[in-house]
Design a protein around this motif. Structure first.
Motif, mmCIF file in Angstrom:
data_model
loop_
_atom_site.group_PDB
_atom_site.id
_atom_site.type_symbol
_atom_site.label_atom_id
_atom_site.label_comp_id
_atom_site.label_asym_id
_atom_site.label_seq_id
_atom_site.Cartn_x
_atom_site.Cartn_y
_atom_site.Cartn_z
ATOM 1 N N SER A 240 0.832 -1.202 0.000
ATOM 2 C CA SER A 240 0.000 0.000 0.000
ATOM 3 C C SER A 240 0.870 1.257 0.000
ATOM 4 O O SER A 240 2.010 1.239 0.480
ATOM 5 C CB SER A 240 -0.900 0.033 1.242
ATOM 6 O OG SER A 240 -1.766 -1.069 1.273
ATOM 7 N N ARG B 42 0.120 5.796 0.212
ATOM 8 C CA ARG B 42 -0.842 6.897 0.308
ATOM 9 C C ARG B 42 -0.211 8.141 -0.325
ATOM 10 O O ARG B 42 0.814 8.627 0.152
ATOM 11 C CB ARG B 42 -1.194 7.181 1.760
ATOM 12 C CG ARG B 42 -2.270 8.252 1.953
ATOM 13 C CD ARG B 42 -2.591 8.402 3.414
ATOM 14 N NE ARG B 42 -3.705 9.308 3.691
ATOM 15 C CZ ARG B 42 -3.600 10.421 4.381
ATOM 16 N NH1 ARG B 42 -2.437 10.782 4.872
ATOM 17 N NH2 ARG B 42 -4.673 11.166 4.606
ATOM 18 N N ARG C 287 -9.837 -0.904 -4.722
ATOM 19 C CA ARG C 287 -8.470 -0.960 -4.182
ATOM 20 C C ARG C 287 -7.982 0.427 -3.748
ATOM 21 O O ARG C 287 -7.195 0.534 -2.807
ATOM 22 C CB ARG C 287 -7.495 -1.529 -5.225
ATOM 23 C CG ARG C 287 -7.811 -2.941 -5.660
ATOM 24 C CD ARG C 287 -6.688 -3.506 -6.537
ATOM 25 N NE ARG C 287 -6.515 -2.743 -7.766
ATOM 26 C CZ ARG C 287 -5.375 -2.156 -8.133
ATOM 27 N NH1 ARG C 287 -4.311 -2.216 -7.349
ATOM 28 N NH2 ARG C 287 -5.298 -1.496 -9.300
ATOM 29 N N GLN D 103 -5.411 6.754 -1.242
ATOM 30 C CA GLN D 103 -4.969 5.554 -0.557
ATOM 31 C C GLN D 103 -5.000 4.409 -1.550
ATOM 32 O O GLN D 103 -6.056 4.113 -2.110
ATOM 33 C CB GLN D 103 -5.872 5.251 0.636
ATOM 34 C CG GLN D 103 -5.518 3.971 1.365
ATOM 35 C CD GLN D 103 -4.173 4.050 2.066
ATOM 36 O OE1 GLN D 103 -3.842 5.051 2.688
ATOM 37 N NE2 GLN D 103 -3.386 2.973 1.967
ATOM 38 N N ASN E 163 -4.250 0.441 -2.150
ATOM 39 C CA ASN E 163 -4.035 -0.868 -1.538
ATOM 40 C C ASN E 163 -3.933 -1.947 -2.610
ATOM 41 O O ASN E 163 -4.327 -1.735 -3.761
ATOM 42 C CB ASN E 163 -5.179 -1.192 -0.586
ATOM 43 C CG ASN E 163 -5.316 -0.199 0.542
ATOM 44 O OD1 ASN E 163 -4.320 0.371 1.022
ATOM 45 N ND2 ASN E 163 -6.535 0.032 1.002
ATOM 46 N N SER E 164 -3.423 -3.067 -2.219
ATOM 47 C CA SER E 164 -3.305 -4.219 -3.122
ATOM 48 C C SER E 164 -2.656 -3.823 -4.444
ATOM 49 O O SER E 164 -3.149 -4.158 -5.522
ATOM 50 C CB SER E 164 -4.687 -4.837 -3.367
ATOM 51 O OG SER E 164 -5.275 -5.238 -2.166
#
Length: 121
Positions: free
Chosen positions: A16, A18, A66, A81, A83-84
């Motif tokens: 991840s 950000r 995601r 953000q 993710n994955s």
């Protein structure tokens, strides 16, 4: 007016990151805020957008579920953000702003300088 994108870096697949975009010189509380990305050899593409009210968000099919876009009015900033992450997410990510929601790159008036995200597989 300046948009400063930050938070990119090298991450392993499945990880991840950000991203942040800090704006100065103008208040963007009435603007649609967005993130775009451009992979090597490809055109810049829409990733995510959030309306001026913050009540509606939009995502490209490739990142839906995601990635999450958000905004903080008090900081005149917005975030992505991620993710994955996978190798296909490798790109330079740009923050952008305009009045009114659109996914068309050419319709955005303000752009950040970009931050590189590299996902290793």
């Amino acid at each position: 007016v300046q948009l400063q994108a930050s938070g990119g870096g090298l991450v392993q697949a499945g990880g991840s990151l950000r991203l942040s975009c800090a704006a100065s010189g103008r208040t963007f509380s009435t603007y649609t805020l967005a993130w775009f990305r451009q992979a090597p050899g490809k055109e810049r593409e829409f990733v995510a957008g959030i309306t001026k009210s913050g009540g509606n968000t939009y995502y490209s099919d490739s990142v839906k579920a995601r990635f999450t876009i958000s905004r903080v009015y008090a900081k005149n900033a917005w975030y992505l953000q991620m993710n994955s992450l996978n190798a296909e997410d490798t790109a330079v990510y740009y923050c952008a702003a305009r009045k009114g929601m659109t996914v068309r790159t050419g319709d955005y008036d303000y752009w950040g300088q970009g931050t590189l995200v590299t996902v290793s597989s």
